[in-house]
Motif scaffolding. Structure first.
Motif, PDB file in Angstrom:
ATOM      1  N   SER A  55     -26.350  23.996 -53.626  1.00 45.95           N
ATOM      2  CA  SER A  55     -26.275  25.311 -54.263  1.00 45.95           C
ATOM      3  C   SER A  55     -27.373  25.440 -55.314  1.00 45.95           C
ATOM      4  O   SER A  55     -28.019  24.460 -55.683  1.00 45.95           O
ATOM      5  N   ARG A  56     -27.523  26.636 -55.802  1.00 39.12           N
ATOM      6  CA  ARG A  56     -28.473  26.891 -56.886  1.00 39.12           C
ATOM      7  C   ARG A  56     -28.106  26.053 -58.116  1.00 39.12           C
ATOM      8  O   ARG A  56     -28.979  25.458 -58.752  1.00 39.12           O
ATOM      9  N   ASP A 142     -30.907  31.426 -53.647  1.00 33.98           N
ATOM     10  CA  ASP A 142     -29.525  31.704 -54.019  1.00 33.98           C
ATOM     11  C   ASP A 142     -28.573  30.921 -53.119  1.00 33.98           C
ATOM     12  O   ASP A 142     -28.990  30.279 -52.152  1.00 33.98           O
ATOM     13  N   ASP A 143     -27.298  30.962 -53.459  1.00 35.73           N
ATOM     14  CA  ASP A 143     -26.307  30.169 -52.731  1.00 35.73           C
ATOM     15  C   ASP A 143     -26.181  30.598 -51.272  1.00 35.73           C
ATOM     16  O   ASP A 143     -25.964  29.765 -50.396  1.00 35.73           O
ATOM     17  N   GLU A 144     -26.338  31.875 -51.016  1.00 34.53           N
ATOM     18  CA  GLU A 144     -26.230  32.353 -49.632  1.00 34.53           C
ATOM     19  C   GLU A 144     -27.333  31.751 -48.762  1.00 34.53           C
ATOM     20  O   GLU A 144     -27.073  31.253 -47.668  1.00 34.53           O
ATOM     21  N   SER A 145     -28.568  31.772 -49.248  1.00 28.38           N
ATOM     22  CA  SER A 145     -29.678  31.179 -48.494  1.00 28.38           C
ATOM     23  C   SER A 145     -29.470  29.675 -48.327  1.00 28.38           C
ATOM     24  O   SER A 145     -29.661  29.126 -47.234  1.00 28.38           O
ATOM     25  N   SER A 147     -26.720  27.995 -48.324  1.00 26.62           N
ATOM     26  CA  SER A 147     -25.597  27.638 -47.442  1.00 26.62           C
ATOM     27  C   SER A 147     -26.017  27.583 -45.983  1.00 26.62           C
ATOM     28  O   SER A 147     -25.426  26.854 -45.186  1.00 26.62           O
ATOM     29  N   GLY A 148     -27.066  28.320 -45.624  1.00 23.67           N
ATOM     30  CA  GLY A 148     -27.572  28.269 -44.258  1.00 23.67           C
ATOM     31  C   GLY A 148     -28.508  27.104 -44.005  1.00 23.67           C
ATOM     32  O   GLY A 148     -28.875  26.828 -42.862  1.00 23.67           O
ATOM     33  N   SER A 169     -13.966  24.855 -41.607  1.00 23.62           N
ATOM     34  CA  SER A 169     -14.541  26.039 -40.981  1.00 23.62           C
ATOM     35  C   SER A 169     -13.437  26.792 -40.269  1.00 23.62           C
ATOM     36  O   SER A 169     -12.490  26.202 -39.757  1.00 23.62           O
ATOM     37  N   ASN A 173     -11.040  32.047 -46.384  1.00 20.47           N
ATOM     38  CA  ASN A 173     -12.215  31.865 -47.221  1.00 20.47           C
ATOM     39  C   ASN A 173     -11.912  31.137 -48.521  1.00 20.47           C
ATOM     40  O   ASN A 173     -12.732  30.393 -49.017  1.00 20.47           O
ATOM     41  N   ASP A 177     -14.036  27.957 -49.887  1.00 18.25           N
ATOM     42  CA  ASP A 177     -14.674  27.985 -51.202  1.00 18.25           C
ATOM     43  C   ASP A 177     -14.193  26.829 -52.066  1.00 18.25           C
ATOM     44  O   ASP A 177     -14.973  26.245 -52.807  1.00 18.25           O
ATOM     45  N   LYS A 180     -16.002  23.618 -51.014  1.00 17.73           N
ATOM     46  CA  LYS A 180     -17.392  23.623 -51.480  1.00 17.73           C
ATOM     47  C   LYS A 180     -17.451  23.418 -52.988  1.00 17.73           C
ATOM     48  O   LYS A 180     -18.300  22.699 -53.503  1.00 17.73           O
TER      49      LYS A 180
END
Length: 197
Positions: A55-56, A142-145, A147-148, A169, A173, A177, A180
């Motif tokens: 993560s960031r 960022d966290d979204e980027s 996470s991929g 998975s 959600n 979370d 993570k």
């Protein structure tokens, strides 16, 4: 320069600006790594394998530790940028930290960090240099980027967190979370506690 992926970050309690950019589909990792190995001063960056970043906050924890150590003259590696890569490691083995967290010839996702330790290191100078030298697709840091990109299995292995459950998975959600968040707290704790014993 608004199309630049570069972001300037001001960490609390630290006087130095931090510039960071995230890339995927990097095609010239061997070239960038060679510039580091040859100690080319123009390439004094923290080149981090982004697949090892959860993560960031994970990345910025290492940056904070390295900048703080730099300001207090406690660096254990060659410069503040190598210290950032070293600070990601839960152990005191510098070579091992570069193998696990630094750029390799096969790196395809890259987090680049540059700290403004001199007045000539500006957003503009860093953005221009990266635009000329990094062949990859920019992403938001960022966290979204991340996470991929993150390789959870490799991160857990590097931090010896195999006993933590993998992020579930297909579940609600909230549960995902929570998994993570537990992993992130453990990773940040390992960074903070390295060398404290």
């Amino acid at each position: 320069m608004s199309s630049s992926p570069l972001e300037t970050i001001h960490l609390p309690h630290l006087p130095l600006a931090v510039h960071a950019a995230l890339y995927t589909d990097v095609h010239n990792a061997p070239y960038l790594r060679q510039q580091l190995l040859s100690a080319n001063a123009d390439f004094e960056y923290a080149f981090v394998d982004a697949s090892m970043i959860l993560s960031r906050a994970h990345a910025l924890s290492a940056v904070f530790r390295a900048v703080n150590d730099y300001l207090n003259e406690r660096l254990k590696s060659r410069n503040i940028h190598s210290e950032i890569v070293f600070s990601l490691s839960p152990t005191n083995n510098i070579a091992d930290s570069f193998r696990k967290f630094g750029i390799s010839d096969t790196t395809t996702s890259l987090l680049v960090v540059k700290v403004s330790v001199t007045p000539d290191i500006t957003y503009e100078s860093v953005a221009a240099h990266l635009a000329q030298n990094v062949q990859g697709s920019p992403l938001a840091f960022d966290d979204e980027s991340l996470s991929g990109i993150s390789n959870i299995a490799k991160i857990k292995k590097a931090y010896k967190l195999g006993s933590l459950p993998s992020t579930p998975s297909g579940q609600a959600n909230g549960t995902q979370d929570d998994g993570k968040r537990r992993l992130e707290v453990s990773v940040q704790g390992a960074i903070a506690l390295r060398g404290a014993a």
